[in-house]
Design a protein around this motif. Structure first.
Motif, PDB file in Angstrom:
ATOM      1  N   LYS A  40       0.827  -1.203   0.000  1.00 16.48           N
ATOM      2  CA  LYS A  40       0.000   0.000   0.000  1.00 16.48           C
ATOM      3  C   LYS A  40       0.865   1.257   0.000  1.00 16.48           C
ATOM      4  CE  LYS A  40      -4.140  -1.704  -0.104  1.00 16.48           C
ATOM      5  NZ  LYS A  40      -5.026  -1.439  -1.284  1.00 16.48           N
ATOM      6  N   ARG A  41       1.978   1.207   0.717  1.00 20.93           N
ATOM      7  CA  ARG A  41       2.882   2.359   0.765  1.00 20.93           C
ATOM      8  C   ARG A  41       3.466   2.640  -0.620  1.00 20.93           C
ATOM      9  NH1 ARG A  41       7.908   1.543   4.574  1.00 20.93           N
ATOM     10  NH2 ARG A  41       6.222   1.378   6.119  1.00 20.93           N
ATOM     11  N   LYS A  42       3.939   1.590  -1.278  1.00 16.51           N
ATOM     12  CA  LYS A  42       4.526   1.752  -2.607  1.00 16.51           C
ATOM     13  C   LYS A  42       3.465   2.133  -3.635  1.00 16.51           C
ATOM     14  CE  LYS A  42       8.899   0.441  -1.943  1.00 16.51           C
ATOM     15  NZ  LYS A  42      10.106   1.143  -2.411  1.00 16.51           N
ATOM     16  N   GLU A  43       2.295   1.535  -3.506  1.00 14.22           N
ATOM     17  CA  GLU A  43       1.207   1.838  -4.435  1.00 14.22           C
ATOM     18  C   GLU A  43       0.804   3.303  -4.328  1.00 14.22           C
ATOM     19  OE1 GLU A  43      -2.953  -0.395  -5.313  1.00 14.22           O
ATOM     20  OE2 GLU A  43      -2.840   0.678  -3.395  1.00 14.22           O
ATOM     21  N   LYS A  44       0.703   3.799  -3.108  1.00 12.99           N
ATOM     22  CA  LYS A  44       0.324   5.197  -2.894  1.00 12.99           C
ATOM     23  C   LYS A  44       1.345   6.144  -3.518  1.00 12.99           C
ATOM     24  CE  LYS A  44      -0.713   8.553   0.763  1.00 12.99           C
ATOM     25  NZ  LYS A  44      -0.814   8.768   2.231  1.00 12.99           N
ATOM     26  N   ALA A  45       2.627   5.839  -3.327  1.00 14.82           N
ATOM     27  CA  ALA A  45       3.679   6.683  -3.900  1.00 14.82           C
ATOM     28  C   ALA A  45       3.604   6.667  -5.422  1.00 14.82           C
ATOM     29  CB  ALA A  45       5.046   6.198  -3.424  1.00 14.82           C
ATOM     30  N   HIS A  46       3.343   5.493  -5.984  1.00 13.18           N
ATOM     31  CA  HIS A  46       3.234   5.366  -7.441  1.00 13.18           C
ATOM     32  C   HIS A  46       2.060   6.181  -7.972  1.00 13.18           C
ATOM     33  CE1 HIS A  46       3.200   3.511 -11.422  1.00 13.18           C
ATOM     34  NE2 HIS A  46       1.910   3.310 -11.257  1.00 13.18           N
ATOM     35  N   VAL A  47       0.919   6.067  -7.320  1.00 10.76           N
ATOM     36  CA  VAL A  47      -0.276   6.795  -7.755  1.00 10.76           C
ATOM     37  C   VAL A  47      -0.036   8.301  -7.683  1.00 10.76           C
ATOM     38  CG1 VAL A  47      -2.676   7.335  -7.173  1.00 10.76           C
ATOM     39  CG2 VAL A  47      -1.890   4.957  -7.179  1.00 10.76           C
ATOM     40  N   ASN A  48       0.616   8.763  -6.631  1.00 14.73           N
ATOM     41  CA  ASN A  48       0.883  10.197  -6.487  1.00 14.73           C
ATOM     42  C   ASN A  48       1.765  10.718  -7.622  1.00 14.73           C
ATOM     43  OD1 ASN A  48      -0.638  10.387  -4.164  1.00 14.73           O
ATOM     44  ND2 ASN A  48       1.105  10.152  -2.781  1.00 14.73           N
ATOM     45  N   VAL A  49       2.783   9.942  -7.977  1.00 12.58           N
ATOM     46  CA  VAL A  49       3.672  10.353  -9.066  1.00 12.58           C
ATOM     47  C   VAL A  49       2.911  10.387 -10.391  1.00 12.58           C
ATOM     48  CG1 VAL A  49       5.667   9.667 -10.450  1.00 12.58           C
ATOM     49  CG2 VAL A  49       5.791   9.569  -7.965  1.00 12.58           C
ATOM     50  N   GLU A  50       2.127   9.340 -10.647  1.00 11.55           N
ATOM     51  CA  GLU A  50       1.380   9.276 -11.903  1.00 11.55           C
ATOM     52  C   GLU A  50       0.348  10.400 -11.996  1.00 11.55           C
ATOM     53  OE1 GLU A  50       1.850   7.127 -14.566  1.00 11.55           O
ATOM     54  OE2 GLU A  50       3.692   6.783 -13.428  1.00 11.55           O
ATOM     55  N   ARG A  51      -0.288  10.724 -10.874  1.00 13.14           N
ATOM     56  CA  ARG A  51      -1.268  11.814 -10.875  1.00 13.14           C
ATOM     57  C   ARG A  51      -0.573  13.152 -11.159  1.00 13.14           C
ATOM     58  NH1 ARG A  51      -3.282  11.059  -6.295  1.00 13.14           N
ATOM     59  NH2 ARG A  51      -5.342  10.206  -6.789  1.00 13.14           N
ATOM     60  N   GLU A  52       0.591  13.331 -10.555  1.00  7.95           N
ATOM     61  CA  GLU A  52       1.337  14.574 -10.767  1.00  7.95           C
ATOM     62  C   GLU A  52       1.735  14.727 -12.232  1.00  7.95           C
ATOM     63  OE1 GLU A  52       5.491  16.629  -9.187  1.00  7.95           O
ATOM     64  OE2 GLU A  52       4.497  15.097  -7.974  1.00  7.95           O
TER      65      GLU A  52
END
Length: 287
Positions: A40-52
């Motif tokens: 979940k930690r890695k997934e959240k970081a990935h989603v934040n980068v992709e959204r940015e």
């Protein structure tokens, strides 16, 4: 291939087995709760980068139009730059038109799809898990309690030490073979002009014809040359393995023989295709 073989290439991919890995307590045993928390930690970081990235406004690319430019030595000097030494950057019309098209698409884009992003991340992680199983030495794989946690970048201290040791051994062997290859190639009495005719690294093979001449055509968009046709005169195919058309030209070895040259090529594609051809002459051209 005598030196830059499939095995050598695969070993090159294993010189950084420890890169990005961190020691984490609890990775010595299978722990579903630990995996889910780290995932979940890695997934959240990935989603934040992709959204940015998704929300980057292409209007920012227009800010360079009209920028005042000066020579580097003048920029770093403490002296005032005379007006005649300044240059104004004017964006080419076609570049501005492209950016304006991106802006129009950006303004009507749908909201960022977080669900799809998470699904793609899950698929990517599943692929990497399988890739890690194939990439790592089997004796190390057998010591990893949860390959999913390992794929996220976490392992025990013991595993990390083994990865560093294996990476160092692979690097030494890679360098040894590379050194032998350079010495062998430099020993060939082949002109730089001829050598330059077989420089197709990262070019995609689009056609391979054999007969009185062997002709290879390329899509050079991913390569470092404009030459898109290679012709081997009076060829003798010594080895042709795998599906060469559609593969990328990786490495070549060129040797001098009594009546011409012997060209070895390793391609990147399914099962790493390989081609060895003897020929009287080598021609490269841009069609």
């Amino acid at each position: 291939m005598k030196y830059l073989t499939k095995e050598w290439y695969e070993m090159c991919q294993r010189t950084g087995l420890h890169f990005g890995m961190r020691v984490h307590r609890g990775t010595n045993e299978l722990d579903e709760a630990l995996f889910l928390r780290l995932y979940k930690r890695k997934e959240k970081a990935h989603v934040n980068v992709e959204r940015e990235i998704y929300n980057i406004d292409p209007r920012s690319m227009l800010k360079h139009d009209g920028t005042v430019l000066v020579h580097a030595d003048q920029f770093f000097s403490e002296e005032a730059v005379a007006e005649e030494d300044q240059m104004i950057y004017h964006m080419p019309p076609e570049q501005r038109a492209h950016i304006e098209k991106l802006i129009a698409e950006h303004d009507v884009r749908p909201p960022f799809d977080e669900k799809k992003c998470k699904e793609e991340y899950k698929e990517t992680m599943e692929w990497i898990v399988q890739s890690q199983k194939e990439r790592l030495p089997q004796n190390i794989v057998e010591q990893i309690a949860d390959i999913r946690v390992f794929t996220l970048g976490y392992c025990t201290r013991e595993i990390l030490l083994q990865l560093k040791k294996q990476s160092a051994e692979n690097t030494r062997e890679m360098d040894r073979v590379s050194k032998e290859y350079r010495e062998a190639i430099l020993a060939q009495d082949i002109s730089d002009e001829i050598r330059s005719r077989v420089q197709f690294h990262d070019c995609t093979v689009t056609e391979l014809l054999t007969g009185e001449e062997a002709v290879i055509r390329f899509d050079t968009s991913g390569g470092f040359t404009n030459m898109n046709k290679l012709t081997l005169i009076a060829p003798e195919i010594i080895r042709q393995e795998g599906e060469i058309v559609g593969s990328y030209w990786l490495y070549q070895e060129l040797y001098q023989i009594d009546n011409g040259y012997e060209l070895h090529v390793l391609f990147y594609g399914e099962d790493m295709p390989e081609l060895i051809v003897r020929c009287e002459d080598i021609l490269a051209e841009e069609e």
